[in-house]
Design a protein around this motif. Structure first.
Motif, mmCIF file in Angstrom:
data_model
loop_
_atom_site.group_PDB
_atom_site.id
_atom_site.type_symbol
_atom_site.label_atom_id
_atom_site.label_comp_id
_atom_site.label_asym_id
_atom_site.label_seq_id
_atom_site.Cartn_x
_atom_site.Cartn_y
_atom_site.Cartn_z
ATOM 1 N N MET A 175 0.837 -1.203 0.000
ATOM 2 C CA MET A 175 0.000 0.000 0.000
ATOM 3 C C MET A 175 0.875 1.258 0.000
ATOM 4 O O MET A 175 1.769 1.391 0.838
ATOM 5 C CB MET A 175 -0.913 0.010 1.236
ATOM 6 N N PRO A 176 0.648 2.182 -0.942
ATOM 7 C CA PRO A 176 1.456 3.415 -0.970
ATOM 8 C C PRO A 176 1.260 4.232 0.302
ATOM 9 O O PRO A 176 0.157 4.300 0.852
ATOM 10 C CB PRO A 176 0.913 4.164 -2.200
ATOM 11 N N SER A 177 2.348 4.823 0.776
ATOM 12 C CA SER A 177 2.284 5.632 1.989
ATOM 13 C C SER A 177 3.387 6.683 1.954
ATOM 14 O O SER A 177 4.499 6.390 1.485
ATOM 15 C CB SER A 177 2.435 4.744 3.231
ATOM 16 N N PRO A 178 3.106 7.902 2.435
ATOM 17 C CA PRO A 178 4.157 8.924 2.487
ATOM 18 C C PRO A 178 5.201 8.637 3.559
ATOM 19 O O PRO A 178 6.266 9.253 3.581
ATOM 20 C CB PRO A 178 3.376 10.207 2.804
#
Length: 236
Positions: free
Chosen positions: A105-108
């Motif tokens: 999952m993309p995350s900053p």
């Protein structure tokens, strides 16, 4: 004095940058290794369910013939090992699917600590689940059998007993397939025990690296605070 201090500070900064780069490189390798292992565990767990489900379906389809005098299954029959195997495969499938989704999952933010925690928890839960399933399939605790019987039969033991041959009697339909499927399911669960142990090892290594770099960061922060305080006292 100021020049020496600047050189020392520059050296520490360079050393800190090298340590951070090494940590990120190691963490990236561990991260992708755990994702690959999770995909493999996911596939094996699906295979366990795929192996154990057809024999269970065959049993349910044919056990209803008993009232008509066409009983294929003995009175001392225990279905719980098959249910335990399917439950084990389903639980490990979900555990690894959730980890894969969380890891991809993309995350900053890097979420290194959170992924280490979940990888450890997932590996422990998967290992315990697979181990309990294997022990249950072997020992069958609290197993009751009717009077006149010393032991219980399972899908695996009964179908393989017929597959081995009983005085030239024809093997019932699909018993050979059920024997191979249940044997394969048991072997795959044993493999899952080792795979979950490997996942736990990777989680432990990732956690150790994360704690080590956190300790080094704290030491660097304290050194910088001390240096700033020393410079402030010098100028005063």
């Amino acid at each position: 004095m100021t020049s020496n201090s600047s050189v020392a500070g520059s050296g520490r900064a360079y050393s800190s940058d090298m340590e951070e780069a090494t940590f990120l490189k190691r963490n990236r390798a561990i991260h992708f290794s755990r994702i690959a292992l999770s995909f493999l565990n996911f596939a094996i767990a699906i295979a366990v369910v795929a192996c154990e489900a057809p024999p269970l379906r065959h049993y349910k389809d044919t056990s209803q013939w008993a009232p008509a005098g066409l009983a294929l299954w003995p009175l001392n029959f225990d279905l719980r090992p098959t249910i335990a195997a399917i439950s084990c495969g389903s639980i490990i499938t979900v555990l690894n699917l959730v980890y894969i989704a969380a890891a991809l999952m993309p995350s900053p933010h890097p979420r290194i600590k959170q992924l280490n925690i979940y990888a450890s928890a997932s590996a422990l839960a998967g290992f315990v689940t697979a181990l309990v399933a294997v022990l249950f399939m072997i020992y069958r605790p609290s197993s009751n059998h009717p009077a006149g019987f010393n032991t219980n039969e399972t899908l695996h033991s009964w179908t393989c007993k017929w597959k081995a041959g009983t005085n030239g009697t024809a093997i019932p339909r699909h018993f050979d397939r059920d024997c191979m499927n249940t044997r394969a399911g048991f072997i795959l669960i044993c493999i899952l025990i080792g795979m979950e142990m490997l996942m736990g090892l990777l989680a432990a290594v990732g956690t150790w690296f994360q704690r080590d770099v956190s300790r080094r960061r704290e030491q660097q922060f304290q050194l910088e605070k001390l240096e700033i305080a020393s410079k402030h006292a010098y100028h005063q």
